[in-house]
Write an enzyme that holds these catalytic residues in place. Structure first.
Site, mmCIF file in Angstrom:
data_model
loop_
_atom_site.group_PDB
_atom_site.id
_atom_site.type_symbol
_atom_site.label_atom_id
_atom_site.label_comp_id
_atom_site.label_asym_id
_atom_site.label_seq_id
_atom_site.Cartn_x
_atom_site.Cartn_y
_atom_site.Cartn_z
ATOM 1 N N ASN A 1 36.767 49.647 -22.696
ATOM 2 C CA ASN A 1 35.378 48.992 -22.669
ATOM 3 C C ASN A 1 34.519 50.397 -22.321
ATOM 4 O OD1 ASN A 1 33.646 48.444 -20.116
ATOM 5 N ND2 ASN A 1 35.782 48.502 -19.635
ATOM 6 N N ALA A 2 33.171 50.100 -22.985
ATOM 7 C CA ALA A 2 32.173 51.021 -22.463
ATOM 8 C C ALA A 2 30.797 50.187 -22.492
ATOM 9 C CB ALA A 2 31.802 52.133 -23.309
ATOM 10 N N GLY B 1 28.377 50.148 -20.397
ATOM 11 C CA GLY B 1 27.221 51.164 -20.160
ATOM 12 C C GLY B 1 26.584 50.577 -19.105
ATOM 13 N N LEU B 2 26.918 49.833 -17.932
ATOM 14 C CA LEU B 2 26.356 49.576 -16.788
ATOM 15 C C LEU B 2 25.207 48.739 -16.773
ATOM 16 C CD1 LEU B 2 26.940 53.170 -14.948
ATOM 17 C CD2 LEU B 2 28.155 50.974 -14.404
ATOM 18 N N ASN C 1 30.018 52.490 -6.822
ATOM 19 C CA ASN C 1 30.580 52.880 -8.029
ATOM 20 C C ASN C 1 30.513 54.220 -8.513
ATOM 21 O OD1 ASN C 1 31.168 53.304 -10.795
ATOM 22 N ND2 ASN C 1 30.290 51.460 -11.474
ATOM 23 N N CYS D 1 32.547 55.169 -12.671
ATOM 24 C CA CYS D 1 32.637 54.449 -13.972
ATOM 25 C C CYS D 1 32.712 55.524 -14.974
ATOM 26 C CB CYS D 1 31.332 53.784 -14.244
ATOM 27 S SG CYS D 1 31.034 53.174 -16.060
ATOM 28 N N GLY E 1 43.866 47.772 -11.125
ATOM 29 C CA GLY E 1 44.422 48.312 -12.458
ATOM 30 C C GLY E 1 45.484 47.647 -12.805
ATOM 31 N N GLY F 1 40.701 42.034 -13.222
ATOM 32 C CA GLY F 1 39.639 42.024 -14.038
ATOM 33 C C GLY F 1 40.113 41.489 -15.395
#
Lengths: 300, 263, 300, 263
Positions: C67-68, C70-71, C121, C124, C239, C261
């Site tokens: 996934n990205a 993008g915050l 964070n 990322c 993870g 997650g």
């Protein structure tokens, strides 16, 4: 249609046997070729014999394998005898390792006349301190090893790099600057680890091992894609290939050839032939006439 | 998943002065006689062939001769202690033919015992040559007797049965067999292989080589000149295959992959 | 039996919702708590609103997700309103990000009174240049961010680190030296990449994304194990956790609590309760009376 | 695997001046009416509900109204062009009850068309209110007529059928229904929800929110106060559920997650 010319080494197809797998005897390498590989890479060998680590040296992970064989090999003197027994027509890449540029050179000089290419293992994630990834995680050490071997040898030299670095582009650029003819991406990921729940013990005798198999493919693809954008030399893609789609993805990302290892566990030795057969069908359907046309297509 | 299963040893049987059988619960895939398991004692991991396959009680037995540090540690274990097992691995014996001759030498009797039990349970006619150096080292005689197989013991010192090697005993057997299945020291197997060839009896032989991964990848157990992996294509090979295995009876490779002539 | 005290934050069990997942609204965070999580971590938020990347922002990989996002977040001013709506009894960790120590401090000061812990964070793998892993791949930058936030704030501060570095121990030691109260290991792996075969295009709009899910667990376990041997502060393991066995493996490796997650995709929201139920059975069977007894058992 | 499947557009149907239906081959999981697909045009990816489910020919249709850059690009595509599709996602309509009332406003008719076809094929009694601003924008009338459903058209300007909004048309229908299924602008749906509540008719409503992952993870589409994810628990919600959805008819969230009142 499937043939590849990699730094002057002519291969009948782009699937090479990866280093560390079925590469410790000539018989085994011959056999893998006869199962369809386009070229074979030997198990990494060094100046002196090495027993490797105690078992357990491998354990399965979700969609992957964690191994820490520990670079076992009979040493170059003994291994040369194996190299002589490999059939002439087979393109052979000698994977070699050492702890210093001098050691690499000594090993390379011993075998360069009987192999088609040398692959420098500066990336094994479960090597002893001073070997493997300890070198490939340092741009300067990488540079020195590649430079020394290139100066001493006349055969093409590929540097096999570890993904376990903050910036693989930096290492790749250094390897290229030092004169390597190709870059192999990637050695196994991690290190990784598996702990047994009943005993609380790490399962591998070395505790840590390199992760290979389908789990790492998305990382390998990114490494190839990223490095392709910054270097000129051809790339050899490896990491989690089990079918022709994976090979195509590596070619699109920028690899000129690929290597296959763990898939022999997942799919058996027929995996080389199966991939090549399927690849041909794919190329015909999509209108590709050569492997070369597909290299780097994912880049704008 | 190829991950060791941690199991408690249910029973330990002392088979002879230097051989013990460990019985463990096993709810994984049932082994075929001749297949092997990787045994992890939390310090090292070695291949061991299965000597007992009890599908009724979901148990398997591994018979281990004390020969080095690993097997010495195993011999010190007690009932209730833990072991890690993964497998079964490789190709076992194929039970075929009407009359079967099984030959086991020393601790090579381990897979032969499992084989004879299975073959007899499936009502094959089975003769067994049980060979050892001396009477005390003859293994699994009780179990074999229960199967109703015909048993020919032979000992090097003549302390029980025929005096001499398994090959000599074989030469005295004039019966014809459709199939022979053999496990023992490689020199013994080589002699038997040649004798069986002479008599036109197809044989299956269980080979032992240095095994690291058992998953067909590391390449340490590959045979010359075929490149067959003892852990995948073997450990059991047929006579017609062994004709192509140049190193059979000649040499094996050590932990580094270097060639070592058979002692 | 399952309760955990993490830097003074009392949690009813060791399964926390990981940052970036279902953490953008109070309703969602409340819901996850009511599905059994021991604590919740918000989506990472920053000083200013951020739209994140265009879709596609996620694609599935073998045993993992790339996934990205993008915050994306509405900015701290707007997000504070959400934080106020989270039920009082829920232990809340605010995940925050910025491009400088000052930015981190500003965000932290805005929310520290309404959360139980702050997670930085700095990891990322698909953040814009100057954010996320760009910080956490540099020991000095990591040090500065942690130090600044620690000096300014009174709540416990955890640093969430990226595995995408040559040596995670080095970064962890710097974070500890700068005063962090806990270390969260690991953010998603990679970056990773998936190329579509029909079009030759990278699927994610950002091309590269972070790999999460079972594929990365062996790497995460190693990171926790390795860092546990060099730092004193408690670790939060994350993870690839999908069942209680994974949680036990993380505890044995050295984690004092865990985060979950991607498993919400694989197993549904019931995953928290299921893990806790199974964990209790495991602990009774193996004779453990508290989570704490299990922490670090894999170390000799 | 949740990876876009790249497909060629087989046919394109111009439904109105600003709505087109793209028909693609689909051999994946067959969608339920009300479920949505993620459509990737290689520049961006958006959720679109399925307007046609043809299980015989393995085709699905996606109806898209031109409203912005993404949908404008989609409208420029031709037959034979490629699109990436993943899905189907979410919970669709549950076809239950004896007499069903379906209501679609504007391009909200997309899932309603698929729904009516399926309900009629399964022999439910279906009335449909097809609402739009004007006659040209009434969608899928041909397909609906073929199903034998009773059709009530209504237009804001009275250019076809009833003059007025869907809610006004609903108020004039004195029939009783066991179930209503609704898709359209949220303000319209809110009004209909209240009217159905008054008359005691359970309803199912298809909601639209900002969707990034569609896999229940990113949390962008979560509803207040329940936290339900439109991409997993929705997009279709029942009346009794919507009573708990405080934001229904009030606000949604933008790409940053910030609250935006409904326009």
């Amino acid at each position: 249609m499937l043939d590849v010319n990699l730094c002057g080494v002519k291969m009948r197809n782009p699937t090479m046997l990866a280093a560390g797998v079925l590469g410790i005897t000539a018989s085994s390498l011959n056999r893998v070729y006869h199962h369809g590989a386009g070229a074979v890479v030997t198990k990494s060998f060094s100046l002196e014999p090495n027993m490797g680590y105690k078992n357990p040296t491998i354990v399965e992970a979700p969609y992957g394998l964690i191994n820490a064989m520990g670079l076992s090999n009979p040493g170059v003197k003994s291994f040369k005898k194996e190299l002589y027994k490999i059939e002439d027509r087979i393109p052979v890449v000698a994977s070699i390792y050492g702890s210093s540029p001098e050691e690499f050179v000594k090993v390379a000089l011993e075998v360069q006349d009987i192999v088609d290419m040398i692959e420098l293992n500066v990336s094994c994630p479960h090597a002893m301190e001073g070997y493997g990834a300890t070198i490939g995680q340092d741009p300067q050490l990488t540079f020195k090893v590649v430079e020394a071997v290139k100066k001493a040898c006349k055969v093409p030299v590929a540097a096999k790099l570890t993904p376990n670095v903050t910036d693989i582009k930096e290492i790749a650029l250094k390897a290229e600057e030092a004169g390597c003819d190709a870059i192999t991406l990637i050695n196994s990921l991690g290190p990784a680890m598996k702990i047994d729940l009943k005993t609380g013990k790490p399962i591998l005798s070395n505790k840590f091992g390199g992760l290979s198999g389908p789990a790492i493919k998305p990382i390998a693809i990114r490494c190839v894609y990223e490095v392709y954008e910054v270097v000129e030399v051809p790339l050899i893609g490896v990491g989690g290939i089990t079918d022709y789609k994976d090979v195509v993805e590596f070619l699109y990302a920028g690899a000129s050839a690929t290597q296959i290892g763990s898939a022999i566990f997942y799919k058996g030795l027929g995996v080389f032939k199966r991939i090549c057969d399927d690849l041909k069908v794919f190329m015909k359907r999509e209108g590709f006439k050569s492997i070369n046309e597909m290299v780097g297509l994912a880049h704008e | 998943m190829h991950v060791p299963k941690i199991l408690e040893i249910k029973r330990i049987i002392r088979e002879s002065s230097d051989v013990k059988t460990l019985i463990c619960p096993w709810d994984g895939k049932s082994p075929v006689p001749g297949q092997f398991m990787m045994i992890w004692d939390f310090k090292d991991e070695k291949p061991m062939s299965v000597s007992l396959i009890d599908k009724t009680n979901n148990e398997i037995g591994i018979s281990i001769r004390k020969v080095g540090p690993f097997t010495s540690r195993i011999h010190k274990l007690r009932e209730g202690d833990k072991l890690g097992l993964r497998g079964p691995y490789g190709r076992g014996f194929t039970i075929e033919g009407h009359r079967i001759l099984a030959i086991g030498g020393g601790v090579g009797m381990a897979p032969i015992a499992a084989l004879v039990e299975e073959a007899r349970a499936r009502d094959f006619e089975v003769d067994v040559i049980v060979a050892a150096r001396t009477y005390d080292e003859l293994l699994f005689l009780d179990r074999l007797e229960k199967t109703g197989a015909r048993i020919f013991t032979c000992t090097d010192d003549g302390s029980c049965g025929f005096k001499g090697f398994a090959i000599d005993r074989l030469k005295t057997l004039k019966e014809t067999y459709d199939m022979a299945m053999v496990c023992g020291p490689e020199a013994m197997m080589k002699g038997i292989f040649l004798e069986l060839e002479k008599r036109g009896i197809p044989g299956q032989f269980s080979l032992e080589r240095y095994i690291k991964c058992a998953m067909g990848l590391c390449g340490h157990c590959c045979l010359d000149n075929t490149g067959w992996r003892v852990c995948v294509e073997g450990p059991v090979f047929w006579s017609h295959e062994l004709k192509m295995v140049k190193e059979f009876g000649e040499y094996k490779r050590d932990a580094t992959g270097a060639i070592r002539p058979l002692g």
